[in-house]
Write an enzyme that holds these catalytic residues in place. Structure first.
Site, PDB file in Angstrom:
ATOM      1  N   GLY A 198      45.154  36.366  98.448  1.00 35.01           N
ATOM      2  CA  GLY A 198      45.164  36.215  96.999  1.00 35.01           C
ATOM      3  C   GLY A 198      43.831  36.636  96.412  1.00 35.01           C
ATOM      4  O   GLY A 198      42.819  36.732  97.113  1.00 35.01           O
ATOM      5  N   CYS A 199      43.831  36.874  95.112  1.00 32.92           N
ATOM      6  CA  CYS A 199      42.610  37.356  94.465  1.00 32.92           C
ATOM      7  C   CYS A 199      41.532  36.271  94.452  1.00 32.92           C
ATOM      8  O   CYS A 199      40.393  36.508  94.859  1.00 32.92           O
ATOM      9  CB  CYS A 199      42.936  37.832  93.045  1.00 32.92           C
ATOM     10  SG  CYS A 199      43.889  36.679  92.051  1.00 32.92           S
ATOM     11  N   TYR A 200      41.893  35.072  93.995  1.00 30.54           N
ATOM     12  CA  TYR A 200      40.905  33.988  94.005  1.00 30.54           C
ATOM     13  C   TYR A 200      40.416  33.688  95.426  1.00 30.54           C
ATOM     14  O   TYR A 200      39.205  33.526  95.643  1.00 30.54           O
ATOM     15  CB  TYR A 200      41.503  32.719  93.389  1.00 30.54           C
ATOM     16  CG  TYR A 200      41.648  32.716  91.886  1.00 30.54           C
ATOM     17  CD1 TYR A 200      40.548  32.874  91.055  1.00 30.54           C
ATOM     18  CD2 TYR A 200      42.884  32.503  91.289  1.00 30.54           C
ATOM     19  CE1 TYR A 200      40.680  32.833  89.662  1.00 30.54           C
ATOM     20  CE2 TYR A 200      43.027  32.462  89.900  1.00 30.54           C
ATOM     21  CZ  TYR A 200      41.918  32.623  89.090  1.00 30.54           C
ATOM     22  OH  TYR A 200      42.049  32.565  87.722  1.00 30.54           O
ATOM     23  N   THR A 220      40.128  35.639  97.961  1.00 32.72           N
ATOM     24  CA  THR A 220      39.206  36.679  98.431  1.00 32.72           C
ATOM     25  C   THR A 220      37.789  36.391  97.948  1.00 32.72           C
ATOM     26  O   THR A 220      36.821  36.414  98.726  1.00 32.72           O
ATOM     27  CB  THR A 220      39.679  38.059  97.920  1.00 32.72           C
ATOM     28  OG1 THR A 220      40.958  38.345  98.489  1.00 32.72           O
ATOM     29  CG2 THR A 220      38.695  39.154  98.299  1.00 32.72           C
ATOM     30  N   ALA A 221      37.669  36.111  96.654  1.00 30.50           N
ATOM     31  CA  ALA A 221      36.338  35.857  96.084  1.00 30.50           C
ATOM     32  C   ALA A 221      35.731  34.573  96.638  1.00 30.50           C
ATOM     33  O   ALA A 221      34.516  34.486  96.865  1.00 30.50           O
ATOM     34  CB  ALA A 221      36.440  35.785  94.558  1.00 30.50           C
TER      35      ALA A 221
END
Lengths: 354, 354, 354, 354
Positions: free
Chosen positions: A153-155, A157-158
């Site tokens: 997921g994007c969150y 990853t960060a």
């Protein structure tokens, strides 16, 4: 070298759009199939007018058909909702295709946890068991051998990239982590909804799903592996009036053994060492802080470390482009590894600034 | 009732601009002097073309002269940088004027703390000693009798109002507070600078001054008074690509005595009770979260309470308009009190949405 | 004076939202009914959380019922789609109510022209015949006596006010007019649609409906009356990534009798004279040009005149807030006139800048 | 093939920034010098933190020195203000370097016209005489042999490409052309100024320099060549709250010989034929209109043709990215031609959407 034939299931969303952009510029990969149930039969360029005079614009959108995909693709990207990806992903794996799934269906290793957060039964436990979590900085070797990569997921990853070295090197108290995450609107998808209309978002800002976002178990799963113990944290997303990007400000408490005067130096060393071979992760010089525009359109994850000596905290900031690094670019990176290409092939992109 | 004659020293910045808007709509207050060293002699309307056909547009900008202000004003707003406000504010007080200072010069009661954070010597300790911190929800009675109200900073307004009931009612651990604050660009002022150009801010997002922002001691000063003990916290600002607004997400740990099942109810009661008489503070219903647009152009401070049961935290969110509630509107509220008017006079404004 | 009881049919769109804001600040008008078929039964504040602690937030949304409206309102605002407004507007007029219709249903005097552009049969020709076009600068006297005011469209408001003096004083060739209009996104309404999602509009710009927009016959109708001959022009709208505002740049050819050296002076005089009694129209000084932010939230129509001597053209620019002056504010102005109040009651608003 | 060594004089502006991005992704060109008087001595990455882990980030900024540039570069890009470029450009040409000048200094062939509009004496008439206007669709052959390419202005690029086929094929009245142009803020440069601050531009829109913009003579010069007669037109720029992009809406009158029923077909054929070999110009299908986001970060010029039969007009729309196609990308295209590379080398870029 042979050109890798790629299929894209679900071309009409923002992650599909971004996959088209990236594969268009990829020297060794070409789109051979793009699918959408709603738009099947139309030329891709009529849905995406910005593809005129580009190669992928000439494709015709088709229905997602496993046999057709198997016959015409080496790797298939699934850019469709969770639930739908589960069934199709498993079918494609069984046909021998390499699959990069951008949905959440194969990210959570524990079936029960998946079902609890996503309110869907997981009907493909065997494929789930062999799926690899597609975060290259953690699992490059296993991704290279996988038949299905569960694209993070994007969150997550960060967040995971930001916390990985700190937990791996025991710099922080793993029981006291707060992630304050801010995302651009493309993360909310391309389906028309009141909440993502221009006039509801522009010149405004808000939090949502505090403590309850579905990316929480995914973040905790990976951090628990790194920490070697169960990690429970507070994850809190916000919606920014920007197109792309996630900036996470992560508040942690320095571990008892880390003394303030040397904390920053120790932390820097740990991060530099962890990411020594990872050119997509950029540890910023002391004093510099990440900005969303600096990663726009790229695979970079920019990380900054700040010590707050007044409260004994290590504050970690990370910034990514949610569509590129946080979704479609990472998917291409996983496909690169699965197809035997260097990780960075077609992905050494400079940011679009301004 | 007599019309209150108001002077505005420093009309060319965003807080000056907002003061003009608010006083223009005020039923009992009128601008009689607007000053700017750079623009003295020009009609106000030539600097602010949006004031055509409005009363204040007819004013001529003058040099800031204490005698002239004393002769023509009942109350003077200082919308000039710290340092400059110190001298002029004291001079005007000595001439018997009521002064609302929007700078930081009279906010910090401890001279040494002021000088440490602002790198300026405080040359007016006597006036400082009699200044009142102009947050009406805390100090309305004292403001009404003050000769100088030190108008709170924008970030402190949002933070203090959010934390006041929690600390007053011992709901949280006062040693474990993290404020993640996000502000619109008008908070950075109207002086041309690279960092606030449209192309450096638009479609982007970043943190700045983490743990080091000058509003930190102001927040800690007021929270320490409320808590009855020294409060040290982590305050971390970010820059949003919006014109107006501050949204603070505040992470706190529930006090040992507060049990999870009843925590939200207890917290709600404490907040409702504390702000029962304060119509500018709006405690949102459970599940609702503040949005910047909902307070645009208003005096409201919208507050939401969220329990994160997984990490035993109370998350407090507050949203204000940094220019109105966080600066000029609050200045008018203080002037209202100092001039014997009801707090809300001219300030019961509905938000401009969208 | 008695408070005017106002009904608002169709509260959930942006024009409904803006009507609530304006009536909330109106000294002599109060909302007594707000309706929405979809949201009937809910408190208004649950749909519009920004109305907490404001008077209108306490209303309960009801179904639009003509008898109920007649019993509880003096004036009714129709903020519903064309077609629906036709039937309800006529019914309310027959019940003796004063009606301000924000739809297009009663703007076009010629039934056939309406039906050609709107693809709907007009079933209320009698009410249409007695409706007055609600542009106060042109028809204040007739509006004051009307039972139904057809509130002008947003684009027509900006265009007609810009061209009125030029045509009235024969300054330009009425057969050579091009209107290049740029509107904020709120003009496209609040129904979820792909084309108005944040990520489709933000950081972008486009034209739409060139030469075919439904506001064309409305503009031509009024300009033809002014010119005393049929006016056919080219009207071309564009979509700006802003919330509010319309800026029209209008290209005209100077009439043969107007010589270049004196053209600007003659034009200025004509405009100044025409709008001498209209404080909502602001003719900017030579060299100044309108900006959308200067009219944000207001009733002002800012007009600038530019002579392009190289091509013998008079370029007229006008800027309004499409939601306030171009819809809801103008509706309140019409209601003021119809209820015997001064035009500007509750509408002398300063812009929200920035 | 040898790598082309490129020098960039004036790296700190937005066109310099964009040149770095484009050369970073260019397969046959490498930056060897980047200069800035103000920042000389600093590593480029400290000025542009987004260049970490990219090749050009490792460069050190130097003073612009003709001998040093001649020794280390094959081609030099001048991204400095007009006036300054004149002298340096001529010096570099005399040293035998190929020069692409992004300023206006060598665009206007007539010395007197240049001096009239730019208020500067042109001191290098000899170099001016041999400079080639760097619009590849018009002058590719001559650019390939030039020692100095005068890179077109952003507005002229969009305007000339839009009007070229219409004038070449006598479709329109060359005496009746109005260009209504809208540009993103990066076109205003990167020097801090009040007018380009975020809060002065965001959520707003305005015209500027109507009929007086310096790009007017440049547009007229090229269109006059095409038309075979002097063209005088009305050029009117506006400022959009977006980072990048120019959209021009161009109003023309159909030539007497063009009959309405076949006008669109005739125009389409003329445009298709003119741009048959120009893959950077995209003639959109009937009904499609350009959008700024569709060309973001690319070399494309998207063109649409609309007939307004009611007023006998051909409306031409064109959209470009002002920084890429309108400045730095076009500069790289010119450098490609001058260095013997195919025009599109390194420039076949897909747009960043959203």
């Amino acid at each position: 070298m042979d050109i890798i034939r790629a299929g894209l299931v679900g071309v009409t969303g923002y992650t599909g759009m971004e996959l088209v952009r990236l594969i268009e510029g990829h020297p060794c990969m070409r789109l051979t199939r793009v699918t959408s149930r709603q738009e099947a039969g139309r030329p891709l360029v009529s849905v995406y007018p910005f593809l005129h005079n580009l190669e992928s614009g000439q494709l015709t959108i088709s229905e997602p058909d496993p046999d057709d995909l198997a016959a015409n693709c080496d790797v298939v990207f699934l850019a469709i909702p969770h639930g739908a990806a589960m069934t199709l992903g498993a079918a494609l794996v069984r046909k021998g295709l390499k699959v990069v799934d951008l949905s959440a269906d194969f990210r959570i290793r524990d079936k029960a946890t998946y079902e609890q957060w996503y309110k869907v039964e997981h009907t493909e436990p065997e494929v789930l068991a062999q799926a690899v979590y597609g975060l290259p900085e953690l699992y490059a070797d296993r991704i290279a051998k996988a038949s299905l990569a569960a694209n993070p997921g994007c969150y997550p990853t960060a967040a995971i990239l930001a916390l990985y070295p700190a937990l791996k090197h025991d710099l922080i108290d793993s029981a006291d982590i707060v992630i304050d995450a801010k995302s651009g609107v493309s993360g909310a998808g391309r389906s028309p909804s009141l909440g993502t209309l221009f006039c509801e978002v522009s010149d405004s800002f808000r939090a949502y799903n505090l403590g309850k976002h579905r990316h929480t178990p995914e973040i905790e799963q990976e951090l628990s592996v790194i920490a070697g113990e169960g990690v429970t944290l507070s994850f809190n997303p916000h919606l920014l009036p920007v197109n792309r990007g996630i900036l996470s400000t992560i508040y942690t408490r320095l571990a008892p053994g880390i003394s303030l005067p040397t904390a920053l130096e120790i932390a820097r060393d740990a991060y530099a060492q962890t990411y020594a071979g990872s050119s997509f992760v950029r540890l910023l010089p002391d004093g510099d802080l990440p900005e969303l525009r600096f990663v726009r359109g790229t695979m970079f994850c920019d990380i900054a470390l700040v010590i707050d000596p007044r409260t004994n905290r290590l504050i970690i900031l990370s910034a990514i482009d949610n569509l590129c690094r946080g979704a479609s670019g990472q998917a291409v990176a996983n496909a690169n590894l699965m197809c035997g290409l260097p990780l960075e092939t077609g992905l050494r992109l400079a940011p679009l600034v301004p």
